[in-house]
Motif scaffolding. Structure first.
Motif, PDB file in Angstrom:
ATOM      1  N   SER A  82      46.489  10.943  23.084  1.00 48.53           N
ATOM      2  CA  SER A  82      45.780   9.705  23.555  1.00 48.53           C
ATOM      3  C   SER A  82      45.372  10.256  25.132  1.00 48.53           C
ATOM      4  O   SER A  82      44.220   9.438  25.719  1.00 48.53           O
ATOM      5  N   ARG A  83      45.888  11.306  25.638  1.00 50.68           N
ATOM      6  CA  ARG A  83      45.679  11.487  26.999  1.00 50.68           C
ATOM      7  C   ARG A  83      44.903  12.944  27.241  1.00 50.68           C
ATOM      8  O   ARG A  83      44.489  13.373  28.368  1.00 50.68           O
ATOM      9  N   GLY A  84      44.402  13.396  26.110  1.00 51.25           N
ATOM     10  CA  GLY A  84      43.695  14.642  25.864  1.00 51.25           C
ATOM     11  C   GLY A  84      44.697  15.912  26.304  1.00 51.25           C
ATOM     12  O   GLY A  84      44.006  16.892  26.877  1.00 51.25           O
ATOM     13  N   ARG A  85      45.579  15.817  26.033  1.00 52.48           N
ATOM     14  CA  ARG A  85      46.802  16.823  26.288  1.00 52.48           C
ATOM     15  C   ARG A  85      47.299  17.573  25.083  1.00 52.48           C
ATOM     16  O   ARG A  85      48.352  18.393  25.386  1.00 52.48           O
ATOM     17  N   SER A  86      46.892  17.545  24.068  1.00 55.33           N
ATOM     18  CA  SER A  86      47.482  17.974  22.937  1.00 55.33           C
ATOM     19  C   SER A  86      47.427  19.660  23.108  1.00 55.33           C
ATOM     20  O   SER A  86      46.303  20.186  23.610  1.00 55.33           O
ATOM     21  N   SER A  87      48.517  20.081  22.402  1.00 51.26           N
ATOM     22  CA  SER A  87      48.442  21.702  22.579  1.00 51.26           C
ATOM     23  C   SER A  87      47.605  22.116  21.474  1.00 51.26           C
ATOM     24  O   SER A  87      46.883  23.279  21.478  1.00 51.26           O
ATOM     25  N   TRP A  88      47.240  21.443  20.423  1.00 59.35           N
ATOM     26  CA  TRP A  88      46.547  21.714  19.133  1.00 59.35           C
ATOM     27  C   TRP A  88      45.883  20.647  18.477  1.00 59.35           C
ATOM     28  O   TRP A  88      46.588  19.602  18.637  1.00 59.35           O
ATOM     29  N   ILE A  89      44.415  20.397  18.271  1.00 60.22           N
ATOM     30  CA  ILE A  89      43.925  19.361  17.575  1.00 60.22           C
ATOM     31  C   ILE A  89      42.990  19.887  16.653  1.00 60.22           C
ATOM     32  O   ILE A  89      42.373  21.031  16.900  1.00 60.22           O
ATOM     33  N   HIS A  90      43.129  19.282  15.493  1.00 55.26           N
ATOM     34  CA  HIS A  90      42.007  19.459  14.423  1.00 55.26           C
ATOM     35  C   HIS A  90      41.173  18.061  14.362  1.00 55.26           C
ATOM     36  O   HIS A  90      41.664  16.892  14.059  1.00 55.26           O
ATOM     37  N   PRO A  91      40.138  17.954  14.881  1.00 52.84           N
ATOM     38  CA  PRO A  91      39.090  16.734  14.931  1.00 52.84           C
ATOM     39  C   PRO A  91      38.882  16.205  13.611  1.00 52.84           C
ATOM     40  O   PRO A  91      38.992  16.972  12.492  1.00 52.84           O
ATOM     41  N   ALA A  92      38.900  14.800  13.439  1.00 53.54           N
ATOM     42  CA  ALA A  92      38.556  14.271  12.153  1.00 53.54           C
ATOM     43  C   ALA A  92      37.388  14.493  11.807  1.00 53.54           C
ATOM     44  O   ALA A  92      36.199  15.061  12.442  1.00 53.54           O
ATOM     45  N   GLU A  93      37.299  14.521  10.450  1.00 54.20           N
ATOM     46  CA  GLU A  93      35.900  15.081   9.765  1.00 54.20           C
ATOM     47  C   GLU A  93      35.740  13.984   8.544  1.00 54.20           C
ATOM     48  O   GLU A  93      35.926  14.023   7.386  1.00 54.20           O
ATOM     49  N   PRO A  94      35.195  12.710   9.162  1.00 52.79           N
ATOM     50  CA  PRO A  94      35.104  11.739   8.142  1.00 52.79           C
ATOM     51  C   PRO A  94      34.033  12.013   7.015  1.00 52.79           C
ATOM     52  O   PRO A  94      33.124  12.930   7.392  1.00 52.79           O
ATOM     53  N   PRO A  95      33.955  11.205   6.012  1.00 54.45           N
ATOM     54  CA  PRO A  95      34.718  10.602   5.590  1.00 54.45           C
ATOM     55  C   PRO A  95      36.044  10.889   4.900  1.00 54.45           C
ATOM     56  O   PRO A  95      37.097  10.194   4.725  1.00 54.45           O
ATOM     57  N   GLU A  96      36.130  12.374   4.367  1.00 58.61           N
ATOM     58  CA  GLU A  96      37.522  12.572   3.724  1.00 58.61           C
ATOM     59  C   GLU A  96      38.415  12.722   4.726  1.00 58.61           C
ATOM     60  O   GLU A  96      39.601  12.759   3.936  1.00 58.61           O
ATOM     61  N   HIS A  97      38.377  13.273   6.074  1.00 65.02           N
ATOM     62  CA  HIS A  97      39.331  13.362   6.780  1.00 65.02           C
ATOM     63  C   HIS A  97      39.194  12.568   7.950  1.00 65.02           C
ATOM     64  O   HIS A  97      38.603  12.944   9.018  1.00 65.02           O
ATOM     65  N   PRO A  98      39.359  11.186   7.968  1.00 62.78           N
ATOM     66  CA  PRO A  98      39.050  10.163   9.099  1.00 62.78           C
ATOM     67  C   PRO A  98      39.893  10.110  10.201  1.00 62.78           C
ATOM     68  O   PRO A  98      39.650   9.442  11.429  1.00 62.78           O
ATOM     69  N   TYR A  99      40.834  11.133  10.537  1.00 64.97           N
ATOM     70  CA  TYR A  99      41.880  11.011  11.569  1.00 64.97           C
ATOM     71  C   TYR A  99      42.032  12.245  12.189  1.00 64.97           C
ATOM     72  O   TYR A  99      41.909  13.335  11.418  1.00 64.97           O
ATOM     73  N   ASP A 100      41.926  12.522  13.549  1.00 70.86           N
ATOM     74  CA  ASP A 100      42.311  13.752  14.193  1.00 70.86           C
ATOM     75  C   ASP A 100      43.937  14.109  13.760  1.00 70.86           C
ATOM     76  O   ASP A 100      44.568  13.215  13.443  1.00 70.86           O
ATOM     77  N   PHE A 101      44.128  15.465  13.583  1.00 69.05           N
ATOM     78  CA  PHE A 101      45.479  15.963  13.538  1.00 69.05           C
ATOM     79  C   PHE A 101      45.572  16.664  14.783  1.00 69.05           C
ATOM     80  O   PHE A 101      45.060  17.538  15.068  1.00 69.05           O
ATOM     81  N   ALA A 102      46.774  16.374  15.242  1.00 69.06           N
ATOM     82  CA  ALA A 102      47.013  16.664  16.737  1.00 69.06           C
ATOM     83  C   ALA A 102      48.567  16.909  16.977  1.00 69.06           C
ATOM     84  O   ALA A 102      49.406  16.151  16.274  1.00 69.06           O
ATOM     85  N   CYS A 103      48.892  18.105  17.592  1.00 69.53           N
ATOM     86  CA  CYS A 103      50.093  18.257  18.023  1.00 69.53           C
ATOM     87  C   CYS A 103      50.367  18.723  19.487  1.00 69.53           C
ATOM     88  O   CYS A 103      49.173  19.322  19.963  1.00 69.53           O
TER      89      CYS A 103
END
Length: 210
Positions: free
Chosen positions: A189-210
């Protein structure tokens, strides 16, 4: 009071007793634990997500139409292995041990989209998130069966700004994962993830973040 940050360690539909929800309030650059619920069904999760909360769900929130791993799973698995974690730490959503968890993850995320449309939801992987953040990989490997490892990881989360988690000395691995899911969502939420796979709607509608 600042933002509400919710971490959810989901289990499959038939084992809701293994689902933990950690509710944190953000204040002065830190999170304060407000509630930890072990054994949460879908309604209990919804009841603990206030309007405009940030929610990190530890479960696949989508799947590959062709089966197997998503592109995001493949990317995160490579990182997990580089950190010293087993390749099986990141499993394909359609794998036999994961399919029911994926079903519930999809259902819970869509329930939140319907009932809490102003909430910000991300898929998270607490174990890899902690590894990428610098937590002990040996403790992460031992988290399921060793109370000492869980206490070490709670101490690490406390050092990352999660106040109140040291009171959870007897927490299960699911509850530790819920707290870590909240931390990963907070970082996202603060833009500080070490890794992120952005959402790819409509099949993958949510960011995947670590």
């Amino acid at each position: 009071m600042g933002q509400w940050i919710i971490g959810v360690d989901l289990s499959g539909p038939g084992s809701a007793g293994q689902t933990s929800v950690a509710v944190f309030a953000e204040r002065d650059g830190a999170l304060r634990l407000r509630e930890l619920l072990a054994g949460a069904d879908d309604q209990a999760i919804l009841d603990r997500v206030p309007a405009a909360a940030v929610v990190g769900l530890d479960a696949p929130l989508s799947y590959s139409p062709t089966g197997g791993s998503r592109t995001s799973d493949q990317s995160l698995r490579r990182l997990a292995v580089e950190c010293g974690l087993p390749a099986g730490t990141v499993m394909a959503p359609s794998a036999p041990r994961m399919s029911y968890l994926t079903l519930r993850g999809v259902a819970v995320s869509r329930m939140l989209a319907s009932e809490r449309p102003d909430a910000r939801v991300a898929e998270v992987h607490p174990t890899v998130a902690m590894a990428l953040g610098g937590a002990s990989v040996e403790s992460l490997k031992a988290m399921k069966h060793a109370a000492d490892a869980r206490r070490e990881l709670l101490a690490w989360l406390d050092r990352q700004g999660l106040n109140g988690v040291l009171d959870l000395a007897d927490a299960s691995d699911h509850s530790v994962a819920a707290c870590a899911a909240a931390w990963a969502a907070w970082q996202w939420s603060r833009g500080r993830s070490s890794w992120i796979h952005p959402a790819e709607p409509p099949e993958h509608p949510y960011d995947f973040a670590c």
